[in-house]
Design a protein around this motif. Sequence first.
Motif, mmCIF file in Angstrom:
data_model
loop_
_atom_site.group_PDB
_atom_site.id
_atom_site.type_symbol
_atom_site.label_atom_id
_atom_site.label_comp_id
_atom_site.label_asym_id
_atom_site.label_seq_id
_atom_site.Cartn_x
_atom_site.Cartn_y
_atom_site.Cartn_z
ATOM 1 N N ALA A 65 0.837 -1.200 0.000
ATOM 2 C CA ALA A 65 0.000 0.000 0.000
ATOM 3 C C ALA A 65 0.872 1.250 0.000
ATOM 4 O O ALA A 65 0.611 2.205 -0.743
ATOM 5 C CB ALA A 65 -0.929 -0.002 1.212
ATOM 6 N N TRP A 66 1.905 1.252 0.831
ATOM 7 C CA TRP A 66 2.808 2.395 0.916
ATOM 8 C C TRP A 66 3.469 2.687 -0.432
ATOM 9 O O TRP A 66 3.465 3.829 -0.896
ATOM 10 C CB TRP A 66 3.858 2.137 1.994
ATOM 11 C CG TRP A 66 4.884 3.203 2.135
ATOM 12 C CD1 TRP A 66 6.178 3.164 1.716
ATOM 13 C CD2 TRP A 66 4.710 4.494 2.734
ATOM 14 N NE1 TRP A 66 6.814 4.336 2.023
ATOM 15 C CE2 TRP A 66 5.943 5.171 2.646
ATOM 16 C CE3 TRP A 66 3.633 5.136 3.324
ATOM 17 C CZ2 TRP A 66 6.121 6.465 3.136
ATOM 18 C CZ3 TRP A 66 3.816 6.428 3.813
ATOM 19 C CH2 TRP A 66 5.042 7.068 3.726
ATOM 20 N N SER A 76 0.276 13.852 1.675
ATOM 21 C CA SER A 76 -0.290 12.774 0.870
ATOM 22 C C SER A 76 -0.154 11.517 1.719
ATOM 23 O O SER A 76 0.885 10.869 1.713
ATOM 24 C CB SER A 76 0.461 12.604 -0.451
ATOM 25 O OG SER A 76 0.195 13.668 -1.316
ATOM 26 N N ASP A 77 -1.184 11.223 2.479
ATOM 27 C CA ASP A 77 -1.130 10.090 3.390
ATOM 28 C C ASP A 77 -1.631 8.823 2.722
ATOM 29 O O ASP A 77 -2.480 8.863 1.834
ATOM 30 C CB ASP A 77 -1.954 10.371 4.648
ATOM 31 C CG ASP A 77 -1.324 11.465 5.508
ATOM 32 O OD1 ASP A 77 -0.085 11.511 5.561
ATOM 33 O OD2 ASP A 77 -2.061 12.252 6.103
ATOM 34 N N VAL A 78 -1.089 7.703 3.184
ATOM 35 C CA VAL A 78 -1.484 6.387 2.704
ATOM 36 C C VAL A 78 -2.137 5.664 3.873
ATOM 37 O O VAL A 78 -1.563 5.589 4.959
ATOM 38 C CB VAL A 78 -0.267 5.589 2.192
ATOM 39 C CG1 VAL A 78 -0.686 4.203 1.749
ATOM 40 C CG2 VAL A 78 0.421 6.332 1.059
ATOM 41 N N THR A 79 -3.350 5.154 3.660
ATOM 42 C CA THR A 79 -4.081 4.454 4.711
ATOM 43 C C THR A 79 -4.361 3.028 4.261
ATOM 44 O O THR A 79 -4.803 2.813 3.133
ATOM 45 C CB THR A 79 -5.413 5.168 5.027
ATOM 46 O OG1 THR A 79 -5.134 6.511 5.421
ATOM 47 C CG2 THR A 79 -6.177 4.459 6.123
ATOM 48 N N LEU A 99 2.009 6.779 6.911
ATOM 49 C CA LEU A 99 1.187 5.577 6.781
ATOM 50 C C LEU A 99 0.235 5.495 7.962
ATOM 51 O O LEU A 99 0.654 5.566 9.116
ATOM 52 C CB LEU A 99 2.060 4.319 6.746
ATOM 53 C CG LEU A 99 1.295 2.987 6.701
ATOM 54 C CD1 LEU A 99 0.573 2.832 5.363
ATOM 55 C CD2 LEU A 99 2.237 1.819 6.926
ATOM 56 N N ARG A 100 -1.030 5.337 7.661
ATOM 57 C CA ARG A 100 -2.061 5.093 8.669
ATOM 58 C C ARG A 100 -2.510 3.660 8.481
ATOM 59 O O ARG A 100 -2.761 3.237 7.356
ATOM 60 C CB ARG A 100 -3.225 6.046 8.477
ATOM 61 C CG ARG A 100 -2.822 7.493 8.631
ATOM 62 C CD ARG A 100 -3.959 8.406 8.271
ATOM 63 N NE ARG A 100 -3.581 9.786 8.465
ATOM 64 C CZ ARG A 100 -4.334 10.801 8.129
ATOM 65 N NH1 ARG A 100 -5.511 10.598 7.570
ATOM 66 N NH2 ARG A 100 -3.923 12.027 8.333
ATOM 67 N N LEU A 101 -2.640 2.938 9.582
ATOM 68 C CA LEU A 101 -2.913 1.503 9.503
ATOM 69 C C LEU A 101 -3.981 1.101 10.503
ATOM 70 O O LEU A 101 -3.931 1.503 11.669
ATOM 71 C CB LEU A 101 -1.615 0.735 9.773
ATOM 72 C CG LEU A 101 -1.656 -0.774 9.773
ATOM 73 C CD1 LEU A 101 -2.125 -1.324 8.433
ATOM 74 C CD2 LEU A 101 -0.290 -1.325 10.111
#
Length: 172
Positions: free
Chosen positions: A88-89, A105-108, A143-145
Amino acid sequence: NLEEWYYRAMDSKKVLEELLDSFKRYYDWSTENPVSPFVATAEFHSHTEQYMLLKIAHLSDIYTHEYVYFALEDELSAGRLAELAELAWNDGISKVKPIEGHKTSDVTLIVLAEKTCGEVLKSCKKIKKHKSYNFTFRGWSDLRLAVMDLSCGSFAVNRLAGHLKKVFKQII
């Protein structure tokens, strides 16, 4: 326990539908042709401008983006979670264009698992990724998880995904 029975009765696809439904107000989401191994993706884009009294006195542009990936897993291990987070990252970061005015620009990553190993929820809290662009002058990415174990209804989030607790509690 009645709550435990309710969680076990929840189908992962139904939970996914409810999650996507909660995202549809602000995000563009799709279940068609997502990046493998994900089952759905969502994107959020925002552009704001700052002015000084009049629009002629334009001060700045601010761009904010978020790329969300949804995964369904039968049995989730800590290794598989790390692999999904990396996929995902990498895909999310490839979409970032750190132009002037870019803020974040965040990735969740949201993983729904039928069953997890004991250490998965603990390892979820420890996974973090951060990238800055031009020493943060052109923004950054984090990264949000979030992981949910559907067999018992428990979930865990990393430090930056605390806002997703509310989303999970609404579904449960």
